[in-house]
Design a protein around this motif. Structure first.
Motif, PDB file in Angstrom:
ATOM      1  N   VAL A   1      11.938 -20.103  12.411  1.00 35.42           N
ATOM      2  CA  VAL A   1      11.157 -20.773  13.458  1.00 35.42           C
ATOM      3  C   VAL A   1       9.997 -19.897  13.918  1.00 35.42           C
ATOM      4  O   VAL A   1       8.849 -20.340  13.978  1.00 35.42           O
ATOM      5  N   LEU A   2      10.290 -18.642  14.255  1.00 35.71           N
ATOM      6  CA  LEU A   2       9.220 -17.762  14.729  1.00 35.71           C
ATOM      7  C   LEU A   2       8.248 -17.402  13.604  1.00 35.71           C
ATOM      8  O   LEU A   2       7.073 -17.152  13.870  1.00 35.71           O
ATOM      9  N   GLY A   3       8.725 -17.402  12.372  1.00 33.54           N
ATOM     10  CA  GLY A   3       7.826 -17.181  11.243  1.00 33.54           C
ATOM     11  C   GLY A   3       6.812 -18.307  11.121  1.00 33.54           C
ATOM     12  O   GLY A   3       5.620 -18.064  10.901  1.00 33.54           O
ATOM     13  N   ILE A   4       7.256 -19.536  11.288  1.00 36.71           N
ATOM     14  CA  ILE A   4       6.348 -20.686  11.234  1.00 36.71           C
ATOM     15  C   ILE A   4       5.376 -20.653  12.405  1.00 36.71           C
ATOM     16  O   ILE A   4       4.166 -20.850  12.237  1.00 36.71           O
ATOM     17  N   VAL A   5       5.890 -20.390  13.600  1.00 35.53           N
ATOM     18  CA  VAL A   5       5.022 -20.294  14.781  1.00 35.53           C
ATOM     19  C   VAL A   5       3.998 -19.180  14.578  1.00 35.53           C
ATOM     20  O   VAL A   5       2.810 -19.332  14.880  1.00 35.53           O
ATOM     21  N   GLY A   6       4.466 -18.050  14.041  1.00 38.21           N
ATOM     22  CA  GLY A   6       3.580 -16.913  13.816  1.00 38.21           C
ATOM     23  C   GLY A   6       2.422 -17.222  12.899  1.00 38.21           C
ATOM     24  O   GLY A   6       1.324 -16.699  13.067  1.00 38.21           O
ATOM     25  N   LEU A   7       2.658 -18.084  11.897  1.00 40.11           N
ATOM     26  CA  LEU A   7       1.574 -18.468  10.988  1.00 40.11           C
ATOM     27  C   LEU A   7       0.416 -19.133  11.727  1.00 40.11           C
ATOM     28  O   LEU A   7      -0.735 -18.968  11.355  1.00 40.11           O
ATOM     29  N   PHE A   8       0.740 -19.887  12.757  1.00 39.09           N
ATOM     30  CA  PHE A   8      -0.306 -20.583  13.503  1.00 39.09           C
ATOM     31  C   PHE A   8      -0.962 -19.678  14.544  1.00 39.09           C
ATOM     32  O   PHE A   8      -2.137 -19.826  14.838  1.00 39.09           O
ATOM     33  N   VAL A   9      -0.190 -18.756  15.087  1.00 36.06           N
ATOM     34  CA  VAL A   9      -0.724 -17.868  16.124  1.00 36.06           C
ATOM     35  C   VAL A   9      -1.601 -16.780  15.508  1.00 36.06           C
ATOM     36  O   VAL A   9      -2.706 -16.510  15.981  1.00 36.06           O
ATOM     37  N   ILE A  10      -1.097 -16.134  14.464  1.00 35.19           N
ATOM     38  CA  ILE A  10      -1.846 -15.081  13.766  1.00 35.19           C
ATOM     39  C   ILE A  10      -1.818 -15.432  12.276  1.00 35.19           C
ATOM     40  O   ILE A  10      -0.864 -15.066  11.576  1.00 35.19           O
ATOM     41  N   PRO A  11      -2.831 -16.151  11.781  1.00 36.98           N
ATOM     42  CA  PRO A  11      -2.813 -16.564  10.373  1.00 36.98           C
ATOM     43  C   PRO A  11      -2.561 -15.389   9.428  1.00 36.98           C
ATOM     44  O   PRO A  11      -2.962 -14.267   9.678  1.00 36.98           O
ATOM     45  N   VAL A  12      -1.895 -15.679   8.338  1.00 41.02           N
ATOM     46  CA  VAL A  12      -1.515 -14.793   7.237  1.00 41.02           C
ATOM     47  C   VAL A  12      -0.382 -13.833   7.641  1.00 41.02           C
ATOM     48  O   VAL A  12       0.714 -13.940   7.145  1.00 41.02           O
ATOM     49  N   VAL A  13      -0.618 -12.877   8.533  1.00 42.63           N
ATOM     50  CA  VAL A  13       0.417 -11.887   8.867  1.00 42.63           C
ATOM     51  C   VAL A  13       1.373 -12.362   9.948  1.00 42.63           C
ATOM     52  O   VAL A  13       2.440 -11.795  10.135  1.00 42.63           O
ATOM     53  N   GLY A  14       1.005 -13.405  10.680  1.00 40.71           N
ATOM     54  CA  GLY A  14       1.846 -13.888  11.773  1.00 40.71           C
ATOM     55  C   GLY A  14       3.201 -14.374  11.319  1.00 40.71           C
ATOM     56  O   GLY A  14       4.188 -14.251  12.049  1.00 40.71           O
ATOM     57  N   GLY A  15       3.274 -14.904  10.107  1.00 32.55           N
ATOM     58  CA  GLY A  15       4.556 -15.367   9.582  1.00 32.55           C
ATOM     59  C   GLY A  15       5.551 -14.228   9.438  1.00 32.55           C
ATOM     60  O   GLY A  15       6.710 -14.343   9.832  1.00 32.55           O
ATOM     61  N   LEU A  16       5.093 -13.116   8.913  1.00 37.78           N
ATOM     62  CA  LEU A  16       5.969 -11.957   8.750  1.00 37.78           C
ATOM     63  C   LEU A  16       6.353 -11.370  10.106  1.00 37.78           C
ATOM     64  O   LEU A  16       7.520 -11.054  10.343  1.00 37.78           O
ATOM     65  N   ILE A  17       5.382 -11.255  10.986  1.00 34.05           N
ATOM     66  CA  ILE A  17       5.662 -10.716  12.319  1.00 34.05           C
ATOM     67  C   ILE A  17       6.674 -11.596  13.050  1.00 34.05           C
ATOM     68  O   ILE A  17       7.649 -11.111  13.633  1.00 34.05           O
ATOM     69  N   GLY A  18       6.467 -12.915  12.991  1.00 34.72           N
ATOM     70  CA  GLY A  18       7.389 -13.848  13.638  1.00 34.72           C
ATOM     71  C   GLY A  18       8.783 -13.797  13.038  1.00 34.72           C
ATOM     72  O   GLY A  18       9.781 -13.843  13.753  1.00 34.72           O
ATOM     73  N   ALA A  19       8.863 -13.670  11.713  1.00 36.27           N
ATOM     74  CA  ALA A  19      10.165 -13.606  11.042  1.00 36.27           C
ATOM     75  C   ALA A  19      10.941 -12.358  11.473  1.00 36.27           C
ATOM     76  O   ALA A  19      12.129 -12.429  11.789  1.00 36.27           O
ATOM     77  N   VAL A  20      10.267 -11.231  11.508  1.00 31.48           N
ATOM     78  CA  VAL A  20      10.911  -9.982  11.927  1.00 31.48           C
ATOM     79  C   VAL A  20      11.337 -10.086  13.387  1.00 31.48           C
ATOM     80  O   VAL A  20      12.469  -9.734  13.744  1.00 31.48           O
ATOM     81  N   LEU A  21      10.457 -10.573  14.212  1.00 33.03           N
ATOM     82  CA  LEU A  21      10.756 -10.704  15.639  1.00 33.03           C
ATOM     83  C   LEU A  21      11.936 -11.641  15.875  1.00 33.03           C
ATOM     84  O   LEU A  21      12.792 -11.369  16.724  1.00 33.03           O
ATOM     85  N   GLY A  22      12.004 -12.722  15.113  1.00 33.12           N
ATOM     86  CA  GLY A  22      13.107 -13.669  15.263  1.00 33.12           C
ATOM     87  C   GLY A  22      14.460 -13.033  15.018  1.00 33.12           C
ATOM     88  O   GLY A  22      15.389 -13.177  15.816  1.00 33.12           O
ATOM     89  N   VAL A  23      14.585 -12.314  13.914  1.00 33.53           N
ATOM     90  CA  VAL A  23      15.858 -11.655  13.607  1.00 33.53           C
ATOM     91  C   VAL A  23      16.168 -10.602  14.667  1.00 33.53           C
ATOM     92  O   VAL A  23      17.280 -10.541  15.205  1.00 33.53           O
ATOM     93  N   PHE A  24      15.186  -9.772  14.972  1.00 34.93           N
ATOM     94  CA  PHE A  24      15.428  -8.677  15.907  1.00 34.93           C
ATOM     95  C   PHE A  24      15.840  -9.181  17.289  1.00 34.93           C
ATOM     96  O   PHE A  24      16.813  -8.683  17.875  1.00 34.93           O
ATOM     97  N   LEU A  25      15.135 -10.168  17.822  1.00 32.05           N
ATOM     98  CA  LEU A  25      15.441 -10.651  19.175  1.00 32.05           C
ATOM     99  C   LEU A  25      16.841 -11.238  19.267  1.00 32.05           C
ATOM    100  O   LEU A  25      17.576 -10.959  20.220  1.00 32.05           O
ATOM    101  N   VAL A  26      17.218 -12.039  18.297  1.00 34.31           N
ATOM    102  CA  VAL A  26      18.556 -12.639  18.323  1.00 34.31           C
ATOM    103  C   VAL A  26      19.628 -11.565  18.180  1.00 34.31           C
ATOM    104  O   VAL A  26      20.620 -11.555  18.914  1.00 34.31           O
ATOM    105  N   GLU A  27      19.425 -10.651  17.258  1.00 37.86           N
ATOM    106  CA  GLU A  27      20.434  -9.607  17.056  1.00 37.86           C
ATOM    107  C   GLU A  27      20.499  -8.639  18.238  1.00 37.86           C
ATOM    108  O   GLU A  27      21.573  -8.159  18.588  1.00 37.86           O
TER     109      GLU A  27
END
Length: 164
Positions: free
Chosen positions: A92-118
């Motif tokens: 979810v955060l990877g998809i949101v990240g793509l729209f917020v920060i194109p190209v690198v936002g997907g990776l940032i969102g994906a990492v943030l998603g796992v880290f925040l939940v864990e």
């Protein structure tokens, strides 16, 4: 070679290269687009002799490549104890990240998603980061495999063009 068949080859090559770029850039479709390009090429030129064999191999490689995205990320997460919720948040955060920060936002969102939940689950920075890196390791393996398969698809299609 006549103009129309030559045009089909160049259009298919263009689609295949966009698909190959999609294995690297998360905003673009990847292996599936390459497969669709090959299917279109096959429909236009026919699936005679080597065409059907090459297309079947391309189909199997595409399935393996697409499935690897889920398998390796899940395996990396399971290895370090990341939860299914963490993987869902990563998507979810990877998809949101793509729209917020194109190209690198997907990776940032994906990492943030796992880290925040864990971090929320474990209340321990070190353990949350361990789960995050395990998931990323799995995603990285998947990324590498998809790039390799993308190059293989391009090579197989090239062989099809020259053999056909």
């Amino acid at each position: 070679m006549e103009f129309i068949p030559l045009l089909v080859v160049f259009l298919t090559l263009f689609v295949m290269l966009i698909g190959l770029a999609g294995t690297v850039l998360p905003a673009l479709p990847g292996l599936t687009l390459m497969w669709i390009g090959a299917l279109g090429y096959g429909i236009f030129v026919g699936f005679e002799t080597w065409g059907i064999v090459i297309f079947v191999v391309m189909t199997l490689l595409t399935i393996i490549g697409e499935a690897s995205g889920y398998f390796f990320a899940q395996a990396g997460a399971a290895q370090t104890g990341a939860s299914g919720w963490a993987l869902a948040a990563s998507v979810v955060l990877g998809i949101v990240g793509l729209f917020v920060i194109p190209v690198v936002g997907g990776l940032i969102g994906a990492v943030l998603g796992v880290f925040l939940v864990e971090y929320y689950r474990r209340r321990n920075f070190k353990e949350a980061w361990k789960a995050t890196t395990g998931t990323l390791w799995g995603m990285g393996l998947s990324f590498g495999l998809q790039v390799v398969i993308g190059v293989m698809l391009l090579g197989l299609w090239g062989a099809w063009v020259f053999l056909g």
